[in-house]
Design a protein around this motif. Structure first.
Motif, PDB file in Angstrom:
ATOM      1  N   LEU A  24       5.457   5.183  -2.672  1.00 32.90           N
ATOM      2  CA  LEU A  24       5.984   6.370  -2.035  1.00 32.90           C
ATOM      3  C   LEU A  24       6.180   6.208  -0.512  1.00 32.90           C
ATOM      4  CD1 LEU A  24       6.138   9.424  -2.666  1.00 32.90           C
ATOM      5  CD2 LEU A  24       3.859   9.637  -1.899  1.00 32.90           C
ATOM      6  N   GLY A  25       5.395   5.314   0.109  1.00 35.00           N
ATOM      7  CA  GLY A  25       5.662   5.284   1.558  1.00 35.00           C
ATOM      8  C   GLY A  25       7.145   4.713   1.620  1.00 35.00           C
ATOM      9  N   TYR A  26       7.437   3.613   0.915  1.00 28.76           N
ATOM     10  CA  TYR A  26       9.032   3.050   0.883  1.00 28.76           C
ATOM     11  C   TYR A  26       9.844   4.201   0.648  1.00 28.76           C
ATOM     12  CZ  TYR A  26      13.180   1.105  -0.824  1.00 28.76           C
ATOM     13  OH  TYR A  26      14.540   0.903  -0.991  1.00 28.76           O
ATOM     14  N   GLU A  27       9.709   5.041  -0.384  1.00 28.25           N
ATOM     15  CA  GLU A  27      10.544   6.210  -0.786  1.00 28.25           C
ATOM     16  C   GLU A  27      10.767   7.189   0.368  1.00 28.25           C
ATOM     17  OE1 GLU A  27      10.780  10.035  -3.885  1.00 28.25           O
ATOM     18  OE2 GLU A  27       9.785   8.064  -4.347  1.00 28.25           O
ATOM     19  N   LYS A  28       9.630   7.633   1.195  1.00 24.53           N
ATOM     20  CA  LYS A  28       9.530   8.370   2.279  1.00 24.53           C
ATOM     21  C   LYS A  28       9.919   7.740   3.610  1.00 24.53           C
ATOM     22  CE  LYS A  28       8.554  12.050  -0.162  1.00 24.53           C
ATOM     23  NZ  LYS A  28       9.429  12.937  -0.367  1.00 24.53           N
ATOM     24  N   LYS A  29      10.280   6.287   3.621  1.00 24.28           N
ATOM     25  CA  LYS A  29      10.976   5.618   4.542  1.00 24.28           C
ATOM     26  C   LYS A  29       9.864   5.782   5.838  1.00 24.28           C
ATOM     27  CE  LYS A  29      15.728   6.575   4.118  1.00 24.28           C
ATOM     28  NZ  LYS A  29      15.668   6.957   2.773  1.00 24.28           N
ATOM     29  N   VAL A  30       8.456   5.489   5.248  1.00 25.74           N
ATOM     30  CA  VAL A  30       7.386   5.369   6.246  1.00 25.74           C
ATOM     31  C   VAL A  30       7.234   3.781   6.566  1.00 25.74           C
ATOM     32  CG1 VAL A  30       4.745   5.122   6.558  1.00 25.74           C
ATOM     33  CG2 VAL A  30       5.715   6.923   4.990  1.00 25.74           C
ATOM     34  N   GLY A  31       7.376   3.418   7.983  1.00 25.09           N
ATOM     35  CA  GLY A  31       7.575   2.346   8.565  1.00 25.09           C
ATOM     36  C   GLY A  31       6.425   1.652   8.942  1.00 25.09           C
ATOM     37  N   GLY A  32       6.155   0.380   8.932  1.00 23.60           N
ATOM     38  CA  GLY A  32       5.331  -0.753   9.430  1.00 23.60           C
ATOM     39  C   GLY A  32       3.958  -0.327   9.095  1.00 23.60           C
ATOM     40  N   PHE A  33       2.908  -0.239   9.979  1.00 23.59           N
ATOM     41  CA  PHE A  33       1.610   0.082   9.461  1.00 23.59           C
ATOM     42  C   PHE A  33       1.363   1.161   9.045  1.00 23.59           C
ATOM     43  CE2 PHE A  33      -2.823   1.000  10.655  1.00 23.59           C
ATOM     44  CZ  PHE A  33      -3.321   0.217  10.311  1.00 23.59           C
ATOM     45  N   GLY A  34       2.336   2.354   8.703  1.00 24.79           N
ATOM     46  CA  GLY A  34       1.981   3.545   8.246  1.00 24.79           C
ATOM     47  C   GLY A  34       1.922   3.118   6.618  1.00 24.79           C
ATOM     48  N   VAL A  35       2.761   2.329   6.207  1.00 22.82           N
ATOM     49  CA  VAL A  35       2.631   1.942   4.705  1.00 22.82           C
ATOM     50  C   VAL A  35       1.515   1.396   4.301  1.00 22.82           C
ATOM     51  CG1 VAL A  35       3.654   0.431   2.864  1.00 22.82           C
ATOM     52  CG2 VAL A  35       5.118   1.530   4.598  1.00 22.82           C
ATOM     53  N   VAL A  36       0.822   0.661   5.182  1.00 25.02           N
ATOM     54  CA  VAL A  36      -0.641   0.170   4.757  1.00 25.02           C
ATOM     55  C   VAL A  36      -1.560   1.329   5.036  1.00 25.02           C
ATOM     56  CG1 VAL A  36      -2.363  -1.306   5.775  1.00 25.02           C
ATOM     57  CG2 VAL A  36      -0.257  -2.131   6.005  1.00 25.02           C
ATOM     58  N   VAL A  37      -1.533   2.412   5.777  1.00 30.33           N
ATOM     59  CA  VAL A  37      -2.365   3.395   5.534  1.00 30.33           C
ATOM     60  C   VAL A  37      -2.211   4.430   4.524  1.00 30.33           C
ATOM     61  CG1 VAL A  37      -2.955   5.408   6.964  1.00 30.33           C
ATOM     62  CG2 VAL A  37      -2.372   3.521   8.460  1.00 30.33           C
ATOM     63  N   VAL A  38      -1.001   4.531   4.261  1.00 26.48           N
ATOM     64  CA  VAL A  38      -0.450   5.296   2.855  1.00 26.48           C
ATOM     65  C   VAL A  38      -1.221   4.481   1.703  1.00 26.48           C
ATOM     66  CG1 VAL A  38       1.236   6.448   1.333  1.00 26.48           C
ATOM     67  CG2 VAL A  38       1.356   6.397   3.833  1.00 26.48           C
ATOM     68  N   PHE A  75       0.957  -6.178   0.066  1.00 30.48           N
ATOM     69  CA  PHE A  75       1.760  -7.459   0.409  1.00 30.48           C
ATOM     70  C   PHE A  75       2.894  -7.545  -0.774  1.00 30.48           C
ATOM     71  CE2 PHE A  75       2.695 -11.855   0.320  1.00 30.48           C
ATOM     72  CZ  PHE A  75       3.303 -11.999   1.645  1.00 30.48           C
ATOM     73  N   ILE A  76       2.394  -7.694  -1.962  1.00 25.95           N
ATOM     74  CA  ILE A  76       3.190  -8.136  -3.163  1.00 25.95           C
ATOM     75  C   ILE A  76       4.136  -6.974  -3.083  1.00 25.95           C
ATOM     76  CG2 ILE A  76       3.219  -8.164  -5.520  1.00 25.95           C
ATOM     77  CD1 ILE A  76       0.513  -9.666  -5.144  1.00 25.95           C
ATOM     78  N   SER A  77       3.743  -5.769  -3.216  1.00 25.69           N
ATOM     79  CA  SER A  77       4.820  -4.657  -3.434  1.00 25.69           C
ATOM     80  C   SER A  77       5.952  -4.657  -2.116  1.00 25.69           C
ATOM     81  CB  SER A  77       3.937  -3.404  -3.293  1.00 25.69           C
ATOM     82  OG  SER A  77       2.845  -3.285  -4.208  1.00 25.69           O
ATOM     83  N   VAL A  78       5.387  -4.946  -1.131  1.00 24.01           N
ATOM     84  CA  VAL A  78       6.293  -4.925   0.137  1.00 24.01           C
ATOM     85  C   VAL A  78       7.503  -6.059  -0.242  1.00 24.01           C
ATOM     86  CG1 VAL A  78       6.798  -5.330   2.504  1.00 24.01           C
ATOM     87  CG2 VAL A  78       5.072  -3.785   1.823  1.00 24.01           C
ATOM     88  N   ALA A  79       6.883  -7.376  -0.587  1.00 20.58           N
ATOM     89  CA  ALA A  79       7.802  -8.478  -0.982  1.00 20.58           C
ATOM     90  C   ALA A  79       8.845  -8.019  -2.247  1.00 20.58           C
ATOM     91  CB  ALA A  79       6.985  -9.567  -1.252  1.00 20.58           C
ATOM     92  N   PHE A  80       8.289  -7.415  -2.942  1.00 17.05           N
ATOM     93  CA  PHE A  80       9.062  -6.970  -4.245  1.00 17.05           C
ATOM     94  C   PHE A  80      10.196  -6.077  -3.800  1.00 17.05           C
ATOM     95  CE2 PHE A  80      10.004  -4.299  -7.986  1.00 17.05           C
ATOM     96  CZ  PHE A  80      10.238  -5.412  -8.771  1.00 17.05           C
ATOM     97  N   ILE A  81       9.665  -4.960  -3.045  1.00 18.69           N
ATOM     98  CA  ILE A  81      10.829  -4.097  -2.389  1.00 18.69           C
ATOM     99  C   ILE A  81      11.820  -4.802  -1.443  1.00 18.69           C
ATOM    100  CG2 ILE A  81      11.055  -2.058  -1.243  1.00 18.69           C
ATOM    101  CD1 ILE A  81       8.201  -1.129  -2.107  1.00 18.69           C
TER     102      ILE A  81
END
Length: 217
Positions: A24-38, A75-81
């Protein structure tokens, strides 16, 4: 449920919710550390509230394995995306349903182990299953799924009721778990696919002739 099974089930639930938060963070274009928070609040929020309400040590503070599971899933999700950027929204919905179903079971089991009655256990299971996703949606400026007409919390409650029914019949724990998991996932995914909704309120609209007609909101 043995401690090992409970631990593994909780780790899987945390990982699924971390992945759904990352998507969802990727879909909403949340950047950097924000994805980790979400992703982290999605994975850890529901269980944290449950433990606070039960006056238990917060699970990820007591056992850092849950943090490792969360960060590894992110980490795995970010790498996959990064390698497959065109990720279908279906995967987010499926993982959210799986995480919710697993956390529902974990909340019920932890409550029963703590000595609560079944009604409180079902309530805690629902709280565990939906609260992380609620925080995730609020952070991402989405209308929380639990606030929409589609079945969300109702899926958790239904899974909890199936668990309670099987438990009262003396069914082995493993079948209580599978029955609850199947019910929760089936109702949640069915609601998304077939637009099942649970409506409590109706409004009366008046026609020009003066007659009234019931119309669901």
């Amino acid at each position: 449920m043995s401690d090992d099974y409970f631990h593994v089930l909780n780790l899987i639930g945390v990982a699924f919710f971390a992945v759904s938060g990352t998507l969802l963070g990727y879909e909403k274009k949340v950047g950097g550390f924000g994805v980790v928070v979400v992703a982290s609040v999605t994975a850890l929020g529901g269980g944290s509230l449950r433990d606070l309400l039960l006056n238990e040590p917060v699970f990820w503070v007591a056992d850092p394995d849950y943090l490792y599971s969360t960060y590894a899933a992110i980490f795995i999700s970010v790498a996959f995306i990064r390698y497959l950027p065109h990720v279908s929204n279906y995967y987010f919905l499926l993982l959210d349903a799986l995480g919710m179903a697993i956390f529902n079971i974990v909340g019920i089991e932890k409550s029963l182990i703590g000595g609560t009655g079944m009604l409180i256990a079902i309530t805690m299971g629902t709280t565990t299953g939906i609260f992380g996703g609620l925080i995730r949606d609020v952070i991402c400026r989405e209308v929380p799924s639990v606030m929409r007409g589609e079945l969300y919390a109702s899926a958790c409650v239904s899974g909890g009721l199936v668990y309670a029914a099987l438990f009262s019949l003396g069914t082995p724990y493993i079948w209580c778990i599978f029955g609850s998991l199947f019910t929760t996932i089936f109702i949640r995914m069915g609601a998304l696919h077939w637009d099942w909704q649970l409506r409590f309120f109706k409004k009366k609209y008046r026609k020009s002739s003066g007659s009234s007609v019931d119309k669901s909101r």
